[in-house]
Design a protein around this motif. Sequence first.
Motif: not given
Ligand code: NDP
Length: 262
Positions: A204, A170, A96, A20-21, A44-45, A202
């Motif tokens: 985000t 992490y 993801n 979703n994000r 939770t979003s 990235v």
């Molecule tokens: P965000 O923080 O933007 O989004 C996290 C997402 O994961 C949200 O959709 C959240 O849902 C969901 N989520 C978290 N916990 C749970 C759970 N227990 N059950 C279901 N859904 C869950 O993260 P990013 O887009 O930045 O990252 C996405 C992935 O990429 C992650 O695995 C991260 O570790 C990895 N990554 C990110 C990098 C970066 O620089 N951003 C770099 C390298 C890897 P909700 O919105 O409902 O909370």
Amino acid sequence: MPSGFNINLSNRTIIITGGNRGIGYAYSRACAQAGAQVAIIYRTSKDAPDVAERLHKEFGIKVKAFQCDVSDAEKTTKTFFEIEKQFGNVTGLIANAGVSVVKPALELTSDDFNKIYSVNVLGVFNSARAAAKLWIDTNRNNGSIVITSSMSSRIINQAAPNRALTQAFYNSSKAAVANLMKGLAAEWAPRIRVNAVAPGYVDTDQTRHMDKRIIEHQERNIPLERFAKPEEIAGQALLLLSDHASYMTGGEYLVDGGQLLW
Ligand code: NDP
């Protein structure tokens, strides 16, 4: 910046956790654009159903959001069965969803450990197993799983010259999930392909909280001189889900702007 992808995923149904994000949303959008039905899992979003509805309207394809905490194995399995019931055959998963805690190692707690590992490792396992169950129980042989790991499975980032960015749990969770990916790929071959995309930094919510000086320092360390946009990560996942990757399994593919070169 990619504005569209030429990979065709029509007649596919892809489950995307955290779709979703952030990076997950870029995956959801790219899959819908490539013609796949998309089931978004969020925790939770509250706006996730609206996000799904907007993608459905934009691409005229079924996109729906499902609330599920992937750290809960039973709920994850039930949700995947429900998605299969509503969408028909699920063909792919992008595991993801991930969380981070940035703290000096001396301040990390057992709760921090559980918070990170229950999503980044156990949550990925629960999701992969729930998808594999769907395929193995019904004798389907071409499922594809893509896991979002991270370049931090391989390096400890520097926050400033000679100072590590304090993400001990992490970083280690991403190394764990990269190895988990290899174990699942080996165990489920030749029926299910399992790969990982390892993004560098990235832009985000996960990185937006970072101190501006750290961001600038990091950008100087990246050969492409900037953080990625989420849509620049999506192409690699799309490729791995598609038949173009029919001989690819057990691989972790960096999308890091060249950061590991230096
Ligand atoms: P965000 O923080 O933007 O989004 C996290 C997402 O994961 C949200 O959709 C959240 O849902 C969901 N989520 C978290 N916990 C749970 C759970 N227990 N059950 C279901 N859904 C869950 O993260 P990013 O887009 O930045 O990252 C996405 C992935 O990429 C992650 O695995 C991260 O570790 C990895 N990554 C990110 C990098 C970066 O620089 N951003 C770099 C390298 C890897 P909700 O919105 O409902 O909370």
